[in-house]
Design a protein around this motif. Structure first.
Motif, PDB file in Angstrom:
ATOM      1  N   ILE A  71      -7.525  -0.943   0.380  1.00 20.83           N
ATOM      2  CA  ILE A  71      -6.904  -0.550  -0.896  1.00 20.83           C
ATOM      3  C   ILE A  71      -7.920  -0.695  -2.033  1.00 20.83           C
ATOM      4  CG2 ILE A  71      -5.084  -1.091  -2.553  1.00 20.83           C
ATOM      5  CD1 ILE A  71      -3.429  -2.194  -0.209  1.00 20.83           C
TER       6      ILE A  71
ATOM      7  N   GLU B 267       0.832  -1.205   0.000  1.00 23.82           N
ATOM      8  CA  GLU B 267       0.000   0.000   0.000  1.00 23.82           C
ATOM      9  C   GLU B 267       0.865   1.252   0.000  1.00 23.82           C
ATOM     10  OE1 GLU B 267      -2.413   0.980   3.421  1.00 23.82           O
ATOM     11  OE2 GLU B 267      -4.041   1.586   2.070  1.00 23.82           O
TER      12      GLU B 267
ATOM     13  N   THR C 172      -4.588   1.471   8.214  1.00 18.64           N
ATOM     14  CA  THR C 172      -3.717   0.403   7.730  1.00 18.64           C
ATOM     15  C   THR C 172      -2.699   0.032   8.796  1.00 18.64           C
ATOM     16  OG1 THR C 172      -3.963   1.136   5.444  1.00 18.64           O
ATOM     17  CG2 THR C 172      -2.020  -0.182   5.965  1.00 18.64           C
TER      18      THR C 172
ATOM     19  N   SER D 143      -6.133  -4.946   2.524  1.00 17.13           N
ATOM     20  CA  SER D 143      -6.374  -5.096   1.081  1.00 17.13           C
ATOM     21  C   SER D 143      -7.775  -4.620   0.708  1.00 17.13           C
ATOM     22  CB  SER D 143      -6.179  -6.555   0.662  1.00 17.13           C
ATOM     23  OG  SER D 143      -7.044  -7.408   1.395  1.00 17.13           O
TER      24      SER D 143
ATOM     25  N   GLY E 101      -5.515  -4.081  -4.884  1.00 15.14           N
ATOM     26  CA  GLY E 101      -6.397  -4.402  -3.764  1.00 15.14           C
ATOM     27  C   GLY E 101      -7.005  -5.780  -3.918  1.00 15.14           C
TER      28      GLY E 101
END
Length: 337
Positions: free
Chosen positions: A220, A63, A190, A217, A112
């Protein structure tokens, strides 16, 4: 003609000279994006050094790598939009912002999805990650503490940068900058998920790491999905919205109201498309008693509307006998419904 001859000086978008407020915002936003790139370079290096076998750390690191895309897209796009219109590009190069927005958004979305399925497969296969010890300066300790420290330290600056960018994104009507700011603001989530995953491994919860990676994820992917939808909508000539895509931009209604207040206008409605930072506007006006307005009246009306907002880049006023439904589908006042 060389590229330098085709490029306007700083403070211009196409043939529009930005007002002082927007020039200051652009200069500040540019500095913030360079600062973001510098910070990300440090962050990516630190996290890579303590990555270990944690899936959550890997997701957080990827990320961070993807976070380079929005600031780079912003810096490239703001450079390209300074180019003067040409015969091949009579509307200028404002769409560069939309293209940059779409490229960054697609990269986020793809990565993602990839991380989500990768993390899910590790969770389903019950893969047990392990975090060993490390010796630094003669002291041996659990590597997880270094991972947690790295995530905690690197999670604070993006939140500050994100909040600083938000104000500039609104002033510039820049959706790439807004997307970047929005991602920066959420960076602490995150880090929190990553820390929770590492602590989970530390107390023997093997699934906590993969679960944390799934959360990261999903974050993202959600960022990517939101931005892909916004970028495609703008490139597909959707009606102009505010910089955060949350509501129709009020400028269309202001233009309609301004035109209707002219003595010679009976009805007026506009369709407005977002070119990136500036708007392209087509206004249909029905003159009173069907009398065609003079050229001076049309020119005055255009200048009056242009004075409402710097984003009124290109405007066409079309006198018509009645408002054309085929060009204004579902329009009431100021936008599509």
């Amino acid at each position: 003609m060389s590229v330098s001859e085709r490029t306007n000086p700083k403070g211009w978008f196409g043939h529009t000279r930005l007002p002082d407020e927007q020039q200051r915002a652009l200069a500040q936003a540019t500095r913030l994006e360079w600062a973001t790139i510098g910070f990300l370079a440090v962050t990516v290096t630190i996290v890579a050094l303590v990555l270990g076998s944690s899936q959550a750390m890997r997701a957080a690191w990827i990320e961070d790598m993807l976070s380079f895309l929005p600031p780079i897209a912003f810096l490239v796009a703001t450079r390209v939009v300074r180019l003067k219109p040409t015969v091949a590009h009579p509307y200028g190069f404002h769409r560069a912002t939309g293209v940059a927005h779409l490229v960054a958004a697609v990269a986020l979305l793809v990565m993602g999805f990839y991380l989500f399925f990768d993390s899910a497969s590790k969770l389903v296969s019950a893969e047990h990650p392990s975090i060993g010890g490390i010796t630094l300066f003669g002291v041996t300790f659990w590597l997880g503490w270094l991972m947690i420290a790295a995530l905690a330290i690197t999670s604070i600056p993006p939140v500050i940068l994100g909040r600083m960018k938000l104000k500039r994104a609104e002033a510039l009507h820049d959706k790439v900058l807004y997307a970047d700011a929005d991602m920066n603001k959420a960076d602490w989530q995150t880090a929190a998920a990553g820390i929770a995953g590492i602590l989970g491994i530390g107390v023997g919860l093997w699934w906590a790491d993969a679960a944390a990676a799934l959360i990261i994820s999903a974050s993202i992917g959600w960022d990517g999905m939101k931005n892909v939808r916004g970028a495609i909508g703008a490139l597909m000539d959707a009606s102009a919205k505010t910089y955060d895509d949350k509501k129709p931009h009020p400028l269309a209604a202001r233009i309609d109201r301004t035109l209707r207040e002219l003595r010679w206008v009976e009805q007026a409605r506009s369709r407005v498309r977002d070119e990136g930072h500036v708007f392209h506007i087509e206004s249909f006006v029905v003159p009173k008693r069907g009398r065609m307005p003079k050229l001076e009246q049309l020119e005055q009306a255009r200048e009056l509307c242009s004075s409402l907002d710097w984003k009124v880049q290109d405007m066409v006023i079309v006198p018509v006998a009645e408002l054309p439904d085929e060009f204004l589908p579902g329009v009431t006042s100021g936008g599509e419904r």
